[in-house]
Design a protein around this motif. Structure first.
Motif, short mmCIF file in Angstrom:
data_model
loop_
_atom_site.label_atom_id
_atom_site.label_comp_id
_atom_site.label_asym_id
_atom_site.label_seq_id
_atom_site.Cartn_x
_atom_site.Cartn_y
_atom_site.Cartn_z
N SER A 260 0.82 -1.21 0.00
CA SER A 260 0.00 0.00 0.00
C SER A 260 0.86 1.26 0.00
N ARG A 261 1.90 1.30 0.84
CA ARG A 261 2.78 2.46 0.87
C ARG A 261 4.14 2.05 1.42
N LEU A 262 5.13 2.90 1.21
CA LEU A 262 6.48 2.64 1.70
C LEU A 262 6.66 3.24 3.08
N SER A 263 7.64 2.72 3.81
CA SER A 263 8.06 3.36 5.04
C SER A 263 8.70 4.70 4.70
N ILE A 264 8.80 5.58 5.69
CA ILE A 264 9.40 6.89 5.44
C ILE A 264 10.83 6.74 4.94
N ILE A 265 11.61 5.90 5.58
CA ILE A 265 13.01 5.77 5.18
C ILE A 265 13.13 5.18 3.78
N ASP A 266 12.28 4.20 3.43
CA ASP A 266 12.33 3.63 2.08
C ASP A 266 11.93 4.67 1.03
N ALA A 267 10.95 5.50 1.37
CA ALA A 267 10.53 6.55 0.44
C ALA A 267 11.63 7.59 0.24
N VAL A 268 12.31 7.95 1.32
CA VAL A 268 13.40 8.92 1.22
C VAL A 268 14.56 8.34 0.40
N LYS A 269 14.87 7.07 0.62
CA LYS A 269 15.93 6.43 -0.17
C LYS A 269 15.54 6.32 -1.63
N LEU A 270 14.27 5.99 -1.88
CA LEU A 270 13.77 5.96 -3.26
C LEU A 270 13.98 7.31 -3.93
N CYS A 271 13.59 8.37 -3.24
CA CYS A 271 13.74 9.71 -3.80
C CYS A 271 15.21 10.01 -4.10
N ASN B 76 17.43 1.48 -5.71
CA ASN B 76 16.40 1.66 -6.73
C ASN B 76 17.05 2.03 -8.06
N VAL B 77 16.65 1.34 -9.12
CA VAL B 77 17.26 1.49 -10.44
C VAL B 77 16.21 1.97 -11.43
N LEU B 78 16.55 2.98 -12.20
CA LEU B 78 15.66 3.56 -13.20
C LEU B 78 15.84 2.85 -14.53
N LEU B 79 14.73 2.41 -15.11
CA LEU B 79 14.73 1.65 -16.36
C LEU B 79 14.19 2.49 -17.51
N ASP B 80 14.26 1.90 -18.69
CA ASP B 80 13.55 2.36 -19.90
C ASP B 80 13.90 3.79 -20.27
N LEU B 81 15.04 3.94 -20.92
CA LEU B 81 15.51 5.25 -21.35
C LEU B 81 15.08 5.59 -22.77
N GLY B 82 14.14 4.82 -23.31
CA GLY B 82 13.76 5.00 -24.70
C GLY B 82 13.06 6.32 -25.00
N LEU B 83 12.45 6.94 -23.99
CA LEU B 83 11.78 8.22 -24.22
C LEU B 83 12.64 9.40 -23.79
N ALA B 84 13.87 9.12 -23.36
CA ALA B 84 14.73 10.20 -22.88
C ALA B 84 14.88 11.27 -23.95
N PHE B 85 14.80 12.50 -23.52
CA PHE B 85 14.79 13.66 -24.42
C PHE B 85 16.19 14.24 -24.52
N ASP B 86 16.69 14.36 -25.72
CA ASP B 86 18.03 14.90 -25.96
C ASP B 86 17.89 16.33 -26.45
N LEU B 87 18.38 17.27 -25.66
CA LEU B 87 18.24 18.68 -26.02
C LEU B 87 18.96 19.04 -27.31
N ASP B 88 19.94 18.20 -27.68
CA ASP B 88 20.73 18.51 -28.87
C ASP B 88 20.18 17.88 -30.14
N ASP B 89 19.13 17.05 -30.02
CA ASP B 89 18.60 16.35 -31.19
C ASP B 89 17.28 16.99 -31.59
N LYS B 90 17.27 17.70 -32.68
CA LYS B 90 16.09 18.45 -33.11
C LYS B 90 15.06 17.57 -33.82
N SER B 91 15.43 16.35 -34.18
CA SER B 91 14.55 15.55 -35.02
C SER B 91 13.60 14.66 -34.25
#
Length: 303
Positions: free
Chosen positions: A125-136, A170-185
């Motif tokens: 249902s929810r994380l503990s305070i310390i787990d939420a802070v570590k997640l952040c 905690n590991v961040l996945l799925d970089l396929g939508l990452a926005f590149d400021l230098d790529d105009k296309s």
């Protein structure tokens, strides 16, 4: 969205020295198989380049080019970043192949043994305070490292975050939508990439879509953190029409988490409210400032 139609035996035929270790997973525009290649565990991803007529605006050729560019961008980022908080490239490089009439791209990422945040929140249902802070903290570190390469993730959500079993990171996945400021296309057709219930207000401003920066990811993280602490989404309820959702993201004031649950420390609640400020300049101007605040909270909790 058409996905590749492949069985484990097909994967083992396509990739030399590959053994499929588990059931297929679906991830956006990809299918994913847990595999071992040359004895090393990894996640092998397949993308279908056929049947794209209904996915994006533009011609079929432009859609194929956009999807291919998205995959190539994801791999480029994984090659450049060496972070415990962002998924890494695997040993199978990007490869194009045709199999049973399907035009495919495939590659591998490291296999992360753990559970995604969506399932963790669903079970507890929810994380503990310390787990939420570590997640952040873990996610802000990842956001900061992406921004050092002028990249914005644009799709931070519980399904794209895995808590690694071995160390709790905690590991961040799925970089396929990452926005590149230098790529105009990239993302040129006016569509809004990402997952709508985690959009930032600036993601909804199509006219200024190239102006977003890491603070857009901070807003999405604020939604995730709110869910982790409270157990509910701050703006969305099931079945809500998109227009109502978007108006709430852009206009509805946030209810401070510590007014809903008085056990949440004010310092933690204040961070969530600041992350969910409607204006980017009302959030954090540097990730380092937020990381310092999180370190102070962890110290105060005696961890």
């Amino acid at each position: 969205m058409a996905l590749p139609q492949l069985q484990p035996s097909d994967i083992e035929s396509i990739i030399p020295n590959c053994r499929v270790n588990g059931a297929q997973l679906n991830g956006g525009q990809k299918i994913v198989f847990p595999c071992s290649v040359d004895g090393e565990n990894c996640a092998v991803k397949f993308v279908l380049l056929n049947n794209l007529s209904d996915d994006l605006d533009g011609t079929v050729t432009s859609k194929i080019e956009a999807l291919r560019a998205r995959v190539e961008r994801e791999i480029t980022i994984m090659r450049k970043i060496d972070s415990p908080n962002i998924v890494k490239m695997g040993s199978v490089d990007l490869t194009a192949t045709t199999y049973n009439g399907q035009n495919l791209l495939y590659y591998s990422e490291e296999w992360i043994d753990g559970q995604d945040l969506a399932h963790i929140i669903q079970e507890s249902s929810r994380l503990s305070i310390i787990d939420a802070v570590k997640l952040c903290g873990d996610m802000v570190q990842g956001i900061s490292e992406l921004w050092a390469l002028s990249k914005v993730h644009r799709d931070i959500k519980p399904q794209n975050i895995i808590r690694r079993s071995s160390d709790g990171v905690n590991v961040l996945l799925d970089l396929g939508l990452a926005f590149d400021l230098d790529d105009k296309s990239l993302t040129q057709y006016g569509c809004v990439p990402g997952t709508k219930i985690y959009f930032s207000p600036e993601q909804l401003d199509i006219a200024h879509k190239r102006d977003i920066d890491f603070r857009s990811d901070l807003f999405s993280l604020g939604i995730v953190l709110y869910q982790a602490l409270i157990g509910n989404h701050p703006f969305y309820t099931y079945g809500m029409p998109d227009q109502e959702l978007f108006l709430k993201i852009m206009n509805q004031p946030i209810i401070a988490p510590n007014t809903i649950d008085t056990t949440i420390p004010k310092a933690v609640s204040d961070i969530v409210c600041r992350l969910l400020n409607k204006q980017p300049n009302g959030r954090y101007r540097k990730c380092s400032i937020l990381l310092n605040e999180l370190d102070q909270i962890i110290s105060s909790l005696g961890v």
